[in-house]
Design a protein around this motif. Structure first.
Motif, PDB file in Angstrom:
ATOM      1  N   GLY A 157      31.915  28.730  87.148  1.00 17.12           N
ATOM      2  CA  GLY A 157      32.910  29.033  85.907  1.00 17.12           C
ATOM      3  C   GLY A 157      32.514  29.748  84.867  1.00 17.12           C
ATOM      4  N   VAL A 158      31.124  30.357  85.317  1.00 18.58           N
ATOM      5  CA  VAL A 158      30.588  31.210  84.566  1.00 18.58           C
ATOM      6  C   VAL A 158      31.286  32.836  84.379  1.00 18.58           C
ATOM      7  CG1 VAL A 158      28.299  32.542  83.760  1.00 18.58           C
ATOM      8  CG2 VAL A 158      28.198  30.289  84.892  1.00 18.58           C
ATOM      9  N   PRO A 159      31.800  33.407  83.160  1.00 13.31           N
ATOM     10  CA  PRO A 159      32.584  34.606  83.033  1.00 13.31           C
ATOM     11  C   PRO A 159      31.526  35.559  83.718  1.00 13.31           C
ATOM     12  CG  PRO A 159      32.505  33.311  81.153  1.00 13.31           C
ATOM     13  CD  PRO A 159      31.429  32.635  81.872  1.00 13.31           C
ATOM     14  N   LEU A 160      32.194  36.447  84.654  1.00  9.58           N
ATOM     15  CA  LEU A 160      31.380  37.616  85.310  1.00  9.58           C
ATOM     16  C   LEU A 160      32.146  39.110  84.802  1.00  9.58           C
ATOM     17  CD1 LEU A 160      31.970  36.833  88.854  1.00  9.58           C
ATOM     18  CD2 LEU A 160      30.010  36.441  87.541  1.00  9.58           C
ATOM     19  N   LEU A 161      33.356  39.211  84.345  1.00 12.52           N
ATOM     20  CA  LEU A 161      33.870  40.297  83.933  1.00 12.52           C
ATOM     21  C   LEU A 161      35.129  40.158  83.262  1.00 12.52           C
ATOM     22  CD1 LEU A 161      36.138  41.724  86.435  1.00 12.52           C
ATOM     23  CD2 LEU A 161      33.801  41.668  87.651  1.00 12.52           C
ATOM     24  N   ILE A 200      35.502  40.686  73.453  1.00 15.97           N
ATOM     25  CA  ILE A 200      34.838  40.808  74.926  1.00 15.97           C
ATOM     26  C   ILE A 200      33.774  39.997  75.159  1.00 15.97           C
ATOM     27  CG2 ILE A 200      34.284  42.433  76.472  1.00 15.97           C
ATOM     28  CD1 ILE A 200      36.102  44.641  75.256  1.00 15.97           C
ATOM     29  N   CYS A 201      32.983  39.888  74.148  1.00 16.10           N
ATOM     30  CA  CYS A 201      31.778  38.955  74.377  1.00 16.10           C
ATOM     31  C   CYS A 201      32.199  37.909  74.423  1.00 16.10           C
ATOM     32  CB  CYS A 201      30.843  39.194  73.089  1.00 16.10           C
ATOM     33  SG  CYS A 201      29.874  40.761  73.165  1.00 16.10           S
ATOM     34  N   LYS A 202      33.247  37.220  73.638  1.00 12.86           N
ATOM     35  CA  LYS A 202      33.722  35.883  73.678  1.00 12.86           C
ATOM     36  C   LYS A 202      34.017  35.572  75.200  1.00 12.86           C
ATOM     37  CE  LYS A 202      36.507  32.511  71.290  1.00 12.86           C
ATOM     38  NZ  LYS A 202      37.508  32.325  70.161  1.00 12.86           N
ATOM     39  N   LYS A 203      34.900  36.414  75.752  1.00 12.66           N
ATOM     40  CA  LYS A 203      35.637  36.141  77.065  1.00 12.66           C
ATOM     41  C   LYS A 203      34.486  36.067  78.138  1.00 12.66           C
ATOM     42  CE  LYS A 203      40.080  38.585  76.199  1.00 12.66           C
ATOM     43  NZ  LYS A 203      40.763  39.870  76.630  1.00 12.66           N
ATOM     44  N   LEU A 204      33.469  36.792  77.643  1.00 12.81           N
ATOM     45  CA  LEU A 204      32.492  36.983  78.791  1.00 12.81           C
ATOM     46  C   LEU A 204      31.351  35.693  78.204  1.00 12.81           C
ATOM     47  CD1 LEU A 204      31.676  40.577  79.243  1.00 12.81           C
ATOM     48  CD2 LEU A 204      32.955  39.090  80.914  1.00 12.81           C
ATOM     49  N   GLY A 205      31.853  34.701  77.596  1.00 18.06           N
ATOM     50  CA  GLY A 205      30.808  33.820  77.110  1.00 18.06           C
ATOM     51  C   GLY A 205      29.219  34.437  76.491  1.00 18.06           C
ATOM     52  N   LEU A 206      29.344  35.510  75.945  1.00 22.32           N
ATOM     53  CA  LEU A 206      28.125  36.038  75.368  1.00 22.32           C
ATOM     54  C   LEU A 206      28.028  36.152  73.838  1.00 22.32           C
ATOM     55  CD1 LEU A 206      28.094  39.279  77.620  1.00 22.32           C
ATOM     56  CD2 LEU A 206      27.117  37.403  77.973  1.00 22.32           C
ATOM     57  N   LYS A 207      27.104  36.329  73.235  1.00 22.65           N
ATOM     58  CA  LYS A 207      27.027  36.364  71.693  1.00 22.65           C
ATOM     59  C   LYS A 207      27.302  37.569  71.312  1.00 22.65           C
ATOM     60  CE  LYS A 207      22.531  33.430  71.359  1.00 22.65           C
ATOM     61  NZ  LYS A 207      21.015  33.650  70.984  1.00 22.65           N
ATOM     62  N   ALA A 208      27.899  37.654  70.194  1.00 22.36           N
ATOM     63  CA  ALA A 208      28.817  38.760  69.476  1.00 22.36           C
ATOM     64  C   ALA A 208      27.576  39.886  69.477  1.00 22.36           C
ATOM     65  CB  ALA A 208      29.301  38.493  68.331  1.00 22.36           C
ATOM     66  N   GLY A 209      28.022  40.848  70.077  1.00 21.45           N
ATOM     67  CA  GLY A 209      27.040  42.022  69.851  1.00 21.45           C
ATOM     68  C   GLY A 209      26.284  42.314  70.774  1.00 21.45           C
TER      69      GLY A 209
END
Length: 131
Positions: free
Chosen positions: A108-112, A5-14
């Motif tokens: 193009g920044v992931p939101l949800l 989910i973090c990857k899909k949202l462009g966030l760091k793991a955790g």
């Protein structure tokens, strides 16, 4: 949060995630249960905003996201687990269509990211490409 989910949202793991659980009805009949994840940092308090508006679009607008689009949608089939069967008023193991999607802002920044389960007996999907 979950690595996928973090990857899909462009966030760091955790990274901290906010999870919304929703049930959608048509004519008072449940057709969909969905789990939506958002960045807890970017959308702090979005759970309370969603509880008030009952709309993802209005919730995002509260955080100054005026426009967004679907980046990806994956549709698969599965059998319902006990929780989804109960919420969808299906027999245990009844068929569901799974729709996994990611929405992004105009830059193009992931939101949800959403994992939705639909009663396969109550819905049909039409996928068109108008480009």
């Amino acid at each position: 949060g979950s690595r996928d989910i973090c990857k899909k949202l462009g966030l760091k793991a955790g990274a901290a995630l906010l999870r919304l659980e929703m049930v959608r009805l048509a004519d008072r009949t449940p057709i969909c249960v969905a789990t939506t994840w958002m960045s807890a940092d970017r959308f702090e308090g979005a759970d309370r905003v969603y509880a008030r508006f009952r709309s993802i679009t209005k919730t995002l607008a509260h955080f100054d996201v005026r426009d967004y689009r679907r980046k990806s949608t994956q549709i698969t089939a599965a059998i319902s687990d006990a929780t989804d069967a109960s919420q969808l008023a299906l027999p245990f193991g009844g068929p569901v269509l799974i729709v996994d999607s990611t929405d992004v802002d105009v830059d193009g920044v992931p939101l949800l990211s959403t994992h939705a389960r639909f009663s396969a007996e109550r819905v049909a999907f039409l996928v068109e490409n108008n480009s």
